[in-house]
Design a protein around this motif. Structure first.
Motif, PDB file in Angstrom:
ATOM      1  N   ALA A 807       2.424  56.271  17.211  1.00 43.91           N
ATOM      2  CA  ALA A 807       2.016  57.670  17.035  1.00 43.91           C
ATOM      3  C   ALA A 807       0.562  57.771  16.598  1.00 43.91           C
ATOM      4  N   TYR A 808       0.147  56.902  15.683  1.00 41.68           N
ATOM      5  CA  TYR A 808      -1.218  56.945  15.172  1.00 41.68           C
ATOM      6  C   TYR A 808      -2.235  56.374  16.163  1.00 41.68           C
ATOM      7  N   ALA A 809      -1.832  55.430  16.988  1.00 36.62           N
ATOM      8  CA  ALA A 809      -2.804  54.682  17.797  1.00 36.62           C
ATOM      9  C   ALA A 809      -2.961  55.184  19.224  1.00 36.62           C
ATOM     10  N   GLU A 810      -2.009  55.942  19.745  1.00 35.70           N
ATOM     11  CA  GLU A 810      -2.056  56.314  21.159  1.00 35.70           C
ATOM     12  C   GLU A 810      -3.372  57.027  21.491  1.00 35.70           C
ATOM     13  N   PRO A 811      -4.124  56.509  22.481  1.00 38.17           N
ATOM     14  CA  PRO A 811      -5.484  57.023  22.715  1.00 38.17           C
ATOM     15  C   PRO A 811      -5.583  58.135  23.753  1.00 38.17           C
ATOM     16  N   ILE A 812      -4.482  58.585  24.297  1.00 45.82           N
ATOM     17  CA  ILE A 812      -4.516  59.509  25.430  1.00 45.82           C
ATOM     18  C   ILE A 812      -5.262  60.792  25.069  1.00 45.82           C
ATOM     19  N   GLY A 813      -6.198  61.184  25.941  1.00 45.25           N
ATOM     20  CA  GLY A 813      -6.861  62.476  25.786  1.00 45.25           C
ATOM     21  C   GLY A 813      -7.814  62.575  24.625  1.00 45.25           C
ATOM     22  N   GLY A 814      -8.382  61.460  24.198  1.00 51.16           N
ATOM     23  CA  GLY A 814      -9.371  61.517  23.131  1.00 51.16           C
ATOM     24  C   GLY A 814      -8.835  62.073  21.836  1.00 51.16           C
ATOM     25  N   GLN A 815      -7.696  61.553  21.365  1.00 50.65           N
ATOM     26  CA  GLN A 815      -7.093  61.906  20.072  1.00 50.65           C
ATOM     27  C   GLN A 815      -6.345  63.236  20.090  1.00 50.65           C
ATOM     28  N   VAL A 816      -6.205  63.872  21.242  1.00 48.68           N
ATOM     29  CA  VAL A 816      -5.622  65.212  21.245  1.00 48.68           C
ATOM     30  C   VAL A 816      -4.147  65.188  20.838  1.00 48.68           C
ATOM     31  N   TYR A 817      -3.457  64.073  21.065  1.00 46.34           N
ATOM     32  CA  TYR A 817      -2.034  64.006  20.729  1.00 46.34           C
ATOM     33  C   TYR A 817      -1.774  63.396  19.356  1.00 46.34           C
ATOM     34  N   LEU A 818      -2.821  62.984  18.638  1.00 47.17           N
ATOM     35  CA  LEU A 818      -2.633  62.284  17.369  1.00 47.17           C
ATOM     36  C   LEU A 818      -1.832  63.120  16.382  1.00 47.17           C
ATOM     37  N   ALA A 819      -2.269  64.325  16.095  1.00 46.95           N
ATOM     38  CA  ALA A 819      -1.589  65.157  15.100  1.00 46.95           C
ATOM     39  C   ALA A 819      -0.163  65.487  15.546  1.00 46.95           C
ATOM     40  N   MET A 820       0.024  65.775  16.832  1.00 43.46           N
ATOM     41  CA  MET A 820       1.350  66.103  17.349  1.00 43.46           C
ATOM     42  C   MET A 820       2.293  64.911  17.206  1.00 43.46           C
ATOM     43  N   ASN A 821       1.816  63.726  17.611  1.00 43.34           N
ATOM     44  CA  ASN A 821       2.663  62.537  17.530  1.00 43.34           C
ATOM     45  C   ASN A 821       3.054  62.215  16.096  1.00 43.34           C
ATOM     46  N   VAL A 822       2.073  62.253  15.185  1.00 40.67           N
ATOM     47  CA  VAL A 822       2.345  61.905  13.793  1.00 40.67           C
ATOM     48  C   VAL A 822       3.273  62.936  13.161  1.00 40.67           C
TER      49      VAL A 822
END
Length: 849
Positions: A807-822
């Protein structure tokens, strides 16, 4: 009717042949019995199929032994090493010893396909013939059990590429067994052995009727006594008469340490310029690697010396010995008789004696560049490189770099700053080099690299285009590097660029950029194992930017929840790059729920709260950690300020930061975004994506799909329905694999919201191959719950909660999914008890249905 088609009309093809023979197979069957032996051989066949696919081999024949063809020797060697290890493990499980002999050779072969009629009556589908086949057979037959023998043709090619095998490649043992004669082969052949410690015999093969050691006449016992007396007299006389100079026998891709340039002209401004010029010219060689200045300074630190210690004869020799370099080269520039003389000494680091020296004279300071090119050209020849290779691989230095010493000095300083991740400073130096010499191709690429590192592709593009116009000013290696970058900026970069990076890494396996960029493309595609293998090869001690490779390795380990390895890699990156812990390190700590440490690290990186600074991207992790701690008030405040600060940032920071603010508002329930607000954001992203010359379509398509996902999470199916046609068109144009998967997630979610959760489950399960986006699992859990399949939903919920690193590391879309995943991972952990209770309620209902 012929039994076979005609041989390949293209004639002989150069291929790598691997022949193996399973030792004592008949005895094995007698010992185990027919039934157990058959089971063992079935497992053996599965092992062979798995390795064949892994190493891209073509199986031609099999019985007790195997005949395989490979495109490259390193692939054949990788198969042989894994086969030996696999046999060892198969045997251990049955308490028997399984070993195979193996012979590896490179040569020309003819291949042709047998007719269908011939295959039906027992013929092989493909036939292989040529002199290379019996040569590989002789090597295999000569080998001891468990031994891998290579021909003199295959060994240097495999040895040179051994770093592609990662850490294991660095631990391999290589041994020459001298010259051998094979029955039916007129000339003696040198053979080599390679293997892993503890597995390979690493002993000379036994003499036999078909292969025997070629011992010169003078070494045979009958002649030794007389020879010793004669040689003693002759040798003593020759020694005192000639006093031979020491010499160094160089192998392909040996490392050399370049000492600090001694500038005796009195013009100190030339120091960095000429030293950089000397390195650029020497690095053009395919046969010699120059230890980077950054790595040399790291070694000085281990020697407890200051970073600015002068690399003189003694210090440079110690560095060479510590880092395994073959030689030291000391350049000097001096004024002799009114002329500028450039010279270089090649030094044996063990004795610190000069092996040989070269020099060239010129008139005036400007002549130093041409003199350097002349000296390094001759020098590379003496290091073992043929003249024709020097001429082919090298351009005169003024074309490779610049004829202007001031421009070269600025480029040298920019390279040093870039290696230490001081991007603002590097940009100033590279731009200064371009201002001084507008035809300096390497400097244009330097500016481009800095802008790319700062996620500003619009600013980078003009410099890439200028470098393309100056292509003739680059070496062949740098031209391939330029082509790969051009693919990154062209249409469908995720499809076109990775093969070019792989090509660069294959042609120049010791070139950091090719190996690292290929690893990065694999990481973007969530192919973590291959990304880690390529990254490991780029962390060799001699690599100038190994800190970047260590950091990527840390991100890969984090994606796989290998937290200890991730932390170790981040620390290695920081130590070799001479910079403090960064946001990736903090993310690893947060994934381990060490929130206090993570927050302290992120706060230190936030420049005293000034989120409008260059550390703006740190806010992605700060917001994610706040969500992970369920501190919604803090997350909301951070995201609001970050979105405001990012208004003037580049597209790949501005849009993800704006989306993160929308996501946090949605998760927190504090002023959640309206349907029209989400749709307006998505349309703005799509409008930027279709602008002429956009190089960010891959990332922008992923960001637009994040907006669609947010609308669906809020139940706004109509918004998604309106956006999807345009988003699908952008995904089709970009061709990005991860965006295609995100699009399929969006369609599956539409099916769930439309009342067909079973269809959504089918669509989402088809995506699960290990490289799926994190949100595929979240959508699948929701679809399973909607379908009343609570136990399966609970299993997916556990996956989401357990994969916090991903969740923290996935790089797709330039961090756009970071907050959603976490946020989803944290919620899954908190709601695990509730989901378990729901199973108890829904399970009887599902059973009754």
């Amino acid at each position: 009717m012929n039994d076979a088609h005609r041989p390949n009309p293209d004639g002989p093809q150069l291929r790598t042949l691997l022949l193996t023979d399973l030792c004592d197979s008949t005895t094995l069957v007698e010992r185990l019995g027919d039934g157990p032996a058959a089971g063992l051989f079935r497992e053996h066949d599965r092992l062979v199929l798995q390795l064949q696919q892994r190493w891209r081999g073509r199986l031609i024949d099999r019985s007790d032994g195997l005949l395989l063809l490979f495109e490259r020797p390193i692939d054949g060697l990788g198969f042989a090493l894994d086969y030996a290890r696999g046999l060892r493990e198969l045997g251990a499980s049955r308490k028997v010893e399984l070993k195979a002999r193996a012979g590896l050779h490179v040569g020309e072969v003819l291949t042709w396909r047998n007719s269908d009629e011939a295959v039906r009556v027992g013929a092989k589908p493909v036939e292989v013939e040529g002199l290379a086949k019996p040569m590989a057979g002789r090597l295999m037959a000569t080998a001891r059990p468990g031994q891998i023998l290579l021909s003199a043709v295959a060994e240097p090619l495999a040895h040179r590429a051994a770093r592609e095998l990662g850490e294991r490649g660095q631990q391999l043992l290589w041994k020459s067994h001298g010259r051998w004669r094979f029955k039916g082969v007129p000339e003696p052949q040198e053979i080599y052995e390679v293997g892993e410690p503890g597995i390979a015999p690493l002993r000379a093969p036994p003499n036999g009727p078909k292969a025997w050691r070629d011992i010169p006449l003078w070494r045979r016992p009958a002649a030794l006594a007389a020879e010793i007396a004669v040689l003693a007299v002759i040798g003593t006389g020759i020694w005192f008469a000639t006093r031979p100079q020491p010499a160094i026998a160089f192998n392909q891709r040996d490392w050399v340490v370049v000492g600090d340039l001694r500038n005796l002209t009195g013009q100190s401004v030339l120091d960095d310029s000429l030293e950089q010029a000397f390195r650029i010219s020497l690095e053009q060689s395919r046969y010699v690697n120059v230890l980077s200045d950054l790595k040399a300074r790291d070694t000085l630190d281990r020697m407890h010396r200051k970073p600015d210690t002068v690399l003189d004869r003694a210090i440079a020799s110690e560095i060479a010995l510590r880092d395994g370099a073959r030689a030291v080269i000391l350049p000097t520039v001096a004024e002799v008789g009114g002329r500028v003389r450039v010279s270089a000494e090649v030094i044996d680091p063990h004795t610190q004696t000069t092996v040989y020296a070269e020099s060239a004279d010129g008139v005036g300071a400007a002549s130093a560049l041409a003199s350097i090119d002349e000296v390094t050209g001759v020098l590379r020849g003496k290091l073992g490189e043929a003249l024709k290779n020097i001429e082919k691989d090298s351009e005169p230095l003024p074309k490779v770099a610049t004829g202007n010493l001031d421009a070269l000095r600025a480029y040298a300083l920019g390279s040093k700053a870039y290696a230490h991740r001081q991007f603002d400073e590097a940009l100033q130096y590279f731009q200064r080099a371009v201002q001084i010499d507008s035809n300096f191709a390497l400097a244009h690429m330097g500016v481009m690299r800095v802008y790319v590192s700062n996620a500003d592709t619009d600013a980078a593009r003009p410099y890439l285009e200028k470098a393309q116009q100056l292509r003739d000013h680059l070496t062949p290696r740098e031209a391939l590097y330029l082509d790969a970058w051009a693919a990154e900026f062209g249409p469908q970069p995720s499809l076109r660029a990775p093969p070019k990076w792989k090509l660069l890494a294959g042609v120049y396996p010791d070139y950091f950029a090719g190996r690292y960029q290929y690893a990065w493309s694999e990481f973007l595609a969530n192919r973590f194992d291959s990304a880690l293998a390529a990254t490991t090869a780029a962390t060799a001690p001699q690599e100038p930017l190994r800190n970047v490779a260590f950091e990527l390795a840390g991100r890969v380990h984090l994606s796989q929840e290998r937290y200890a390895k991730a932390i170790e890699s981040f620390k290695q990156a920081e130590a070799s790059g001479h910079y403090p812990p960064n946001r990736r390190h903090a993310a690893a700590l947060a994934a381990m729920r060490r929130f206090d440490e993570a927050n302290r690290m992120l706060d230190a990186l936030s420049a005293d709260g000034d989120i409008g600074s260059a550390n703006l991207t740190v806010q992605f992790e700060r917001i994610a950690v706040a969500l992970d701690q369920d501190d919604l008030t803090r997350a909301r405040e951070l995201s609001r300020k970050a979105a405001e600060a990012a208004r003037d940032a580049g597209l790949l920071v501005r849009h993800p930061m704006r989306f993160t603010d929308l996501l946090v508002r949605s998760v927190s329930g504090q002023n959640p975004p309206s349907a029209s607000e989400i749709e307006q954001f998505a349309q703005g992203v799509l409008n930027d994506a279709v602008k002429p010359g956009s190089a960010d379509q891959d990332d922008l398509s992923a960001i637009a799909l994040a907006a669609v996902r947010l609308a669906q999470r809020q139940g706004e199916r109509g918004v998604a329905e309106r956006l999807l046609p345009r988003v699908a068109g952008l995904v089709d144009v970009s061709g990005n694999g991860q965006s295609r998967k995100l699009l399929r997630i969006a369609y599956a979610e539409q099916a769930r919201l439309g009342g067909d959760p079973q269809r959504a489950v089918r669509e989402l399960r088809a995506l699960l191959d290990g490289s799926e986006p994190f949100q595929a699992r979240v959508a699948l859990r929701d679809a399973l719950l909607a379908a009343g399949r609570a136990e399966e939903a609970a299993s997916e919920n556990r996956w989401i909660a357990d994969h916090r690193g991903r969740a923290y590391a996935e790089p797709i879309g330039g961090q756009v999914y970071l907050a959603m995943n976490v946020a989803d991972a944290a919620r899954a952990r908190r709601e695990a008890p509730r989901t378990a209770a729901l199973i108890q309620v829904l399970a009887p209902v599902a059973a009754a249905g």
